[in-house]
Design a protein around this motif. Structure first.
Motif, mmCIF file in Angstrom:
data_model
loop_
_atom_site.group_PDB
_atom_site.id
_atom_site.type_symbol
_atom_site.label_atom_id
_atom_site.label_comp_id
_atom_site.label_asym_id
_atom_site.label_seq_id
_atom_site.Cartn_x
_atom_site.Cartn_y
_atom_site.Cartn_z
ATOM 1 N N ILE A 194 0.837 -1.198 0.000
ATOM 2 C CA ILE A 194 0.000 0.000 0.000
ATOM 3 C C ILE A 194 0.873 1.249 0.000
ATOM 4 O O ILE A 194 0.608 2.209 -0.724
ATOM 5 C CB ILE A 194 -0.954 -0.015 1.214
ATOM 6 N N GLU A 221 2.061 -5.325 5.802
ATOM 7 C CA GLU A 221 0.884 -5.138 4.936
ATOM 8 C C GLU A 221 -0.386 -5.076 5.792
ATOM 9 O O GLU A 221 -1.271 -4.262 5.564
ATOM 10 C CB GLU A 221 0.797 -6.291 3.933
ATOM 11 N N GLU A 222 -0.469 -5.934 6.800
ATOM 12 C CA GLU A 222 -1.646 -5.976 7.671
ATOM 13 C C GLU A 222 -1.772 -4.686 8.488
ATOM 14 O O GLU A 222 -2.865 -4.141 8.649
ATOM 15 C CB GLU A 222 -1.559 -7.180 8.614
ATOM 16 N N LEU A 264 -2.981 -1.918 6.279
ATOM 17 C CA LEU A 264 -4.412 -2.081 6.040
ATOM 18 C C LEU A 264 -5.219 -1.602 7.246
ATOM 19 O O LEU A 264 -6.270 -0.979 7.090
ATOM 20 C CB LEU A 264 -4.730 -3.546 5.726
ATOM 21 N N SER A 268 -7.908 1.290 6.991
ATOM 22 C CA SER A 268 -9.285 1.027 7.418
ATOM 23 C C SER A 268 -9.735 2.059 8.444
ATOM 24 O O SER A 268 -10.874 2.527 8.402
ATOM 25 C CB SER A 268 -9.402 -0.366 8.033
ATOM 26 N N TYR A 270 -7.347 2.068 -2.454
ATOM 27 C CA TYR A 270 -6.289 1.306 -1.794
ATOM 28 C C TYR A 270 -6.819 0.178 -0.917
ATOM 29 O O TYR A 270 -6.052 -0.654 -0.460
ATOM 30 C CB TYR A 270 -5.417 2.249 -0.950
ATOM 31 N N MET A 271 -8.111 0.168 -0.683
ATOM 32 C CA MET A 271 -8.710 -0.883 0.129
ATOM 33 C C MET A 271 -8.904 -2.148 -0.708
ATOM 34 O O MET A 271 -9.122 -2.075 -1.907
ATOM 35 C CB MET A 271 -10.084 -0.426 0.653
ATOM 36 N N PRO A 272 -8.834 -3.321 -0.048
ATOM 37 C CA PRO A 272 -9.111 -4.558 -0.794
ATOM 38 C C PRO A 272 -10.577 -4.605 -1.219
ATOM 39 O O PRO A 272 -11.409 -3.882 -0.666
ATOM 40 C CB PRO A 272 -8.807 -5.666 0.218
ATOM 41 N N GLY A 288 -10.561 -5.252 6.689
ATOM 42 C CA GLY A 288 -10.448 -4.399 5.514
ATOM 43 C C GLY A 288 -11.388 -4.759 4.379
ATOM 44 O O GLY A 288 -11.517 -4.021 3.418
#
Length: 148
Positions: free
Chosen positions: A3, A47-48, A51, A55, A90-92, A132
């Motif tokens: 991201i 990465e988490e 996110l 979020s 950028y969100m899943p 997310g």
């Protein structure tokens, strides 16, 4: 591509295009990520963790949007809608109602929940799975619906 890498790339593009709205939104998110990294005592976020920050930023804007709409502040609503559109990129991909319902049912069976008193167990098991990808309030409503 993480991201942060996407944010950096899009920030350069926004600078070249002189897109002030996108640029300011990306800078705000990057600052939040940097603050989170400092808070955690890290150089970079996983990465988490990225996110999670993203979020949180989306949730803050949705909450503010709701407040501004109730107060009749249409001038601020438009700006927040623009920021939300930029952040959603950028969100899943968000889970559909059916996919989320299936995850809720599977998790209720895994945990062995039978009534509303097991709500906490179910929510703590579901949220990492849908992080997310779904709004917490939507998950909460579905869990309540399935446990009643």
């Amino acid at each position: 591509m993480t991201i942060t890498e996407r944010l950096n790339q899009d920030m350069k593009t926004a600078m070249k295009a002189r897109d002030k709205k996108t640029l300011s939104t990306i800078r705000m998110v990057k600052a939040s990520m940097q603050n989170e990294a400092i808070k955690l005592g890290k150089d970079t976020l996983s990465e988490e963790e990225e996110l999670t920050v993203l979020s949180r930023e989306v949730k803050q804007r949705k909450d503010s949007l709701h407040e501004f709409q109730e107060a009749g502040r249409d001038d601020l609503v438009e700006g927040l809608n623009n920021e939300l559109e930029i952040l959603q990129v950028y969100m899943p991909k968000q889970l559909s109602e059916e996919e989320l319902g299936q995850i809720v049912q599977e998790t209720i069976q895994e945990v062995g929940a039978s009534d509303k008193s097991d709500m906490g167990k179910v929510m703590s098991a579901i949220m990492p799975k849908v992080k997310g990808k779904a709004d917490g309030s939507q998950v909460n409503k579905l869990v309540l619906k399935h446990l009643s």
